[in-house]
Design a protein around this motif. Structure first.
Motif, PDB file in Angstrom:
ATOM      1  N   TYR A  32       0.859  -1.182   0.000  1.00  0.00           N
ATOM      2  CA  TYR A  32       0.000   0.000   0.000  1.00  0.00           C
ATOM      3  C   TYR A  32       0.891   1.227   0.000  1.00  0.00           C
ATOM      4  O   TYR A  32       1.806   1.340   0.839  1.00  0.00           O
ATOM      5  N   TYR A  36       1.038  11.885   0.550  1.00  0.00           N
ATOM      6  CA  TYR A  36       0.435  12.916   1.383  1.00  0.00           C
ATOM      7  C   TYR A  36       0.993  14.287   1.023  1.00  0.00           C
ATOM      8  O   TYR A  36       2.172  14.424   0.679  1.00  0.00           O
ATOM      9  N   LEU A  46      -4.015  13.053   2.646  1.00  0.00           N
ATOM     10  CA  LEU A  46      -3.892  12.089   1.561  1.00  0.00           C
ATOM     11  C   LEU A  46      -4.343  12.713   0.244  1.00  0.00           C
ATOM     12  O   LEU A  46      -5.405  13.314   0.172  1.00  0.00           O
ATOM     13  N   ARG A  51      -2.356   0.580  -4.681  1.00  0.00           N
ATOM     14  CA  ARG A  51      -2.096  -0.718  -4.087  1.00  0.00           C
ATOM     15  C   ARG A  51      -1.302  -1.575  -5.048  1.00  0.00           C
ATOM     16  O   ARG A  51      -1.274  -1.323  -6.249  1.00  0.00           O
ATOM     17  N   GLY A  96      -3.737  -2.770   5.400  1.00  0.00           N
ATOM     18  CA  GLY A  96      -4.582  -3.114   6.535  1.00  0.00           C
ATOM     19  C   GLY A  96      -4.228  -2.290   7.755  1.00  0.00           C
ATOM     20  O   GLY A  96      -3.897  -1.123   7.685  1.00  0.00           O
ATOM     21  N   TYR A  97      -4.266  -2.938   8.907  1.00  0.00           N
ATOM     22  CA  TYR A  97      -3.972  -2.241  10.159  1.00  0.00           C
ATOM     23  C   TYR A  97      -2.461  -2.222  10.394  1.00  0.00           C
ATOM     24  O   TYR A  97      -1.965  -2.844  11.321  1.00  0.00           O
ATOM     25  N   GLN A  98      -1.749  -1.542   9.560  1.00  0.00           N
ATOM     26  CA  GLN A  98      -0.300  -1.502   9.693  1.00  0.00           C
ATOM     27  C   GLN A  98       0.194  -0.065   9.686  1.00  0.00           C
ATOM     28  O   GLN A  98      -0.392   0.803   9.056  1.00  0.00           O
ATOM     29  N   LYS A  99       1.286   0.155  10.371  1.00  0.00           N
ATOM     30  CA  LYS A  99       1.863   1.492  10.413  1.00  0.00           C
ATOM     31  C   LYS A  99       2.319   1.901   9.023  1.00  0.00           C
ATOM     32  O   LYS A  99       2.598   1.069   8.163  1.00  0.00           O
ATOM     33  N   VAL A 100       2.370   3.200   8.818  1.00  0.00           N
ATOM     34  CA  VAL A 100       2.836   3.762   7.560  1.00  0.00           C
ATOM     35  C   VAL A 100       4.242   4.308   7.783  1.00  0.00           C
ATOM     36  O   VAL A 100       4.489   5.016   8.753  1.00  0.00           O
ATOM     37  N   PHE A 102       7.030   6.770   6.308  1.00  0.00           N
ATOM     38  CA  PHE A 102       7.084   7.922   5.426  1.00  0.00           C
ATOM     39  C   PHE A 102       8.485   8.147   4.858  1.00  0.00           C
ATOM     40  O   PHE A 102       9.492   7.826   5.496  1.00  0.00           O
ATOM     41  N   GLY A 103       8.516   8.746   3.666  1.00  0.00           N
ATOM     42  CA  GLY A 103       9.760   9.264   3.121  1.00  0.00           C
ATOM     43  C   GLY A 103      10.126  10.562   3.817  1.00  0.00           C
ATOM     44  O   GLY A 103       9.411  11.031   4.713  1.00  0.00           O
TER      45      GLY A 103
END
Lengths: 112, 114
Positions: A32, A36, A46, A51, A96-100, A102-103
């Motif tokens: 995913y 942003y 966002l 995906r 899903g329920y996972q942390k993102v 970031f760059g």
């Protein structure tokens, strides 16, 4: 853990030109990929996401491309406008329920 | 509808003090995330709640940081014995569920430790 690299760190374009921001990631399981936009003093917003089962996605002047083999994805903004000026972050998640993750961000300046 | 809200918007404290940062997620969102953003950097994950429980707290830097979400809605991030290095913007995000997993961010709390 996941490592996301983003380039360039700053980008200046003339109004009406296109802007391209590129990101690479390390975890092949990531599926995913949101982008942003963050304006000064505000939280990230966002603007588009993709995906792993899709190679390209467009939304008006914004498009994102994904190359899973190369672990590379890009944001394309066409016909840039002054209000596009902001910091843009690419991000990666397992979904899903996972942390993102970031760059480091790209500061885009659109010159009128 | 209303977005994610965070209070206070700014917090100035002295080294060694205790602070609490509050997050009100979008109504109905079951997942809540805390991130920390240092100047010129992207947000870094701290902790994630699914309902009332902390499902992933792997991003908390040390045991001075703690977060709760007692009723599955509002969350509080607590920082004990603050240090100057804790100065950052603390961002909260919420998502409706696993699919779509879009995280919506609040405006953040700007914490300055003197």
């Amino acid at each position: 853990g996941e490592n996301v690299e983003q380039h360039p760190s700053t980008l200046s374009v003339q109004e009406g030109d296109s802007a391209v921001i590129k990101c690479t990631y390390s975890d092949s399981a990531s599926n995913y990929f949101p982008w942003y936009k963050q304006e000064l003093g505000k939280g990230p917003q966002l603007i588009i996401d993709i995906r792993s089962n899709v190679g390209e996605k467009k939304d008006q002047r914004i498009a994102v491309t994904l190359n899973k083999t190369a672990k590379h994805f890009s944001l394309h903004i066409t016909e840039t406008q002054p209000e596009d000026s902001a910091v843009y972050f690419c991000a990666v998640s397992l979904g899903g329920y996972q942390k993102v993750t970031f760059g480091t961000g790209t500061k885009l300046q659109v010159i009128p | 509808g209303a977005g994610v809200s965070q209070t206070p918007s700014n917090k100035v404290t002295e080294k060694g003090k205790y602070v609490e940062l509050r997050c009100d997620p979008i109504s109905g969102h079951t997942a809540l995330y805390w991130y920390r953003q240092s100047l010129g950097q992207g947000p870094e994950f701290l902790i994630y709640f699914q309902g009332t429980g902390a499902a992933d707290d792997s991003g908390l830097p040390n045991d001075r940081f703690f977060a709760v979400r007692p009723e599955g809605s509002v969350s509080t991030l607590k920082i004990q014995r603050t240090e100057r290095g804790d100065s950052a913007v603390y961002l909260c995000a919420s998502s409706l569920g696993a699919s779509p997993e879009t995280q919506y961010f609040g405006p953040g709390t700007r914490l300055l430790v003197l």
